[in-house]
Design a protein around this motif. Structure first.
Motif, mmCIF file in Angstrom:
data_model
loop_
_atom_site.group_PDB
_atom_site.id
_atom_site.type_symbol
_atom_site.label_atom_id
_atom_site.label_comp_id
_atom_site.label_asym_id
_atom_site.label_seq_id
_atom_site.Cartn_x
_atom_site.Cartn_y
_atom_site.Cartn_z
ATOM 1 N N THR A 78 -1.061 -1.095 3.428
ATOM 2 C CA THR A 78 -1.858 0.067 4.086
ATOM 3 C C THR A 78 -1.316 0.279 5.565
ATOM 4 O OG1 THR A 78 -3.713 -0.247 2.661
ATOM 5 C CG2 THR A 78 -4.156 0.938 4.700
ATOM 6 N N SER B 255 -1.832 -4.722 -1.852
ATOM 7 C CA SER B 255 -1.178 -3.866 -2.201
ATOM 8 C C SER B 255 0.211 -4.226 -2.314
ATOM 9 C CB SER B 255 -1.590 -2.677 -1.684
ATOM 10 O OG SER B 255 -0.955 -2.501 -0.453
ATOM 11 N N ILE C 297 -1.403 5.696 2.572
ATOM 12 C CA ILE C 297 -1.300 4.683 1.395
ATOM 13 C C ILE C 297 -0.468 5.197 0.487
ATOM 14 C CG2 ILE C 297 -3.043 3.970 -0.531
ATOM 15 C CD1 ILE C 297 -5.428 4.018 1.419
ATOM 16 N N GLY C 298 0.648 4.505 0.102
ATOM 17 C CA GLY C 298 1.822 5.056 -0.417
ATOM 18 C C GLY C 298 2.187 6.505 0.277
ATOM 19 N N ASP D 108 -6.811 -3.597 3.188
ATOM 20 C CA ASP D 108 -5.729 -3.833 2.112
ATOM 21 C C ASP D 108 -6.167 -4.876 1.200
ATOM 22 O OD1 ASP D 108 -2.825 -2.546 1.508
ATOM 23 O OD2 ASP D 108 -2.840 -4.655 0.993
ATOM 24 N N VAL E 62 1.295 3.808 -5.150
ATOM 25 C CA VAL E 62 0.058 3.357 -4.638
ATOM 26 C C VAL E 62 -0.191 2.208 -5.607
ATOM 27 C CG1 VAL E 62 -2.495 3.855 -4.608
ATOM 28 C CG2 VAL E 62 -0.728 5.420 -3.808
ATOM 29 N N SER E 63 -0.852 0.925 -5.339
ATOM 30 C CA SER E 63 -1.298 0.097 -6.176
ATOM 31 C C SER E 63 -2.343 0.544 -6.946
ATOM 32 C CB SER E 63 -1.299 -1.314 -5.606
ATOM 33 O OG SER E 63 -0.332 -1.768 -4.905
ATOM 34 N N HIS F 162 -5.628 -0.687 -4.337
ATOM 35 C CA HIS F 162 -4.964 -0.674 -3.083
ATOM 36 C C HIS F 162 -5.702 -1.079 -1.911
ATOM 37 C CE1 HIS F 162 -1.176 0.949 -1.545
ATOM 38 N NE2 HIS F 162 -1.932 0.718 -0.497
ATOM 39 N N GLY G 273 -7.165 3.722 -4.849
ATOM 40 C CA GLY G 273 -5.812 3.258 -5.698
ATOM 41 C C GLY G 273 -5.715 3.977 -6.810
ATOM 42 N N THR H 157 4.166 -0.537 -9.740
ATOM 43 C CA THR H 157 3.881 0.177 -8.618
ATOM 44 C C THR H 157 5.462 0.062 -8.058
ATOM 45 O OG1 THR H 157 1.962 -0.615 -8.100
ATOM 46 C CG2 THR H 157 3.055 -0.084 -6.217
#
Length: 137
Positions: A103, A99, A123-124, A96, A78-79, A82, A64, A17
């Motif tokens: 988030t 991650s 998220i990301g 979350d 993004v994990s 996530h 995720g 990530t």
């Protein structure tokens, strides 16, 4: 620099990530609704998946980069695991799950939050908007 061999049995992350912090998260709530639906949904607000709607059923929905995630968000920001969205009679929450990049709800990093229609989730690099069915309560 000398390369050291990786010991046998140690898992190797081939797609780590990448660290990312969202910028420009001051977005006016859209108040989106999902016509004809009774429950909750997440609408992708921008990017190549813009307009894509994920309808959330009762219970947990995972999000995720893991291909087995209920909501697959394919980007290195993004994990793999996530966040989890949870729907029950009390409403919708997001949690979350440790991650890397966190988030964000309405521009604030959260561990867990109760969500309302129009809330902005980051998220990301993905920007999602919470929607509630027009026939829902």
């Amino acid at each position: 620099m000398t390369e050291r061999p990786i010991p046998e049995g140690v898992p190797v992350e081939h797609e780590p990530t990448v660290a990312f912090e969202p910028g420009g998260t001051e977005v006016a709530p859209t108040g989106r609704r999902v016509a004809g639906a009774f429950g909750w949904a997440l609408v992708v607000e921008n990017g190549p998946q813009a307009g894509l709607t994920y309808v959330l059923g009762e219970g947990d929905t995972t999000a995720g980069r893991d291909p087995d995630a209920d909501i697959y968000l394919g980007d290195v920001t993004v994990s793999r695991h996530h966040a989890i969205f949870h729907v029950d009679p009390d409403g919708l929450t997001v949690t979350d799950v440790g991650s890397t990049n966190g988030t964000y709800v309405n521009g604030v990093r959260v561990d867990s939050a109760h969500l309302a229609p129009g809330d902005q989730i980051f998220i990301g690099k993905f920007h999602l908007v919470v929607a509630k069915g027009s026939n829902g309560t």
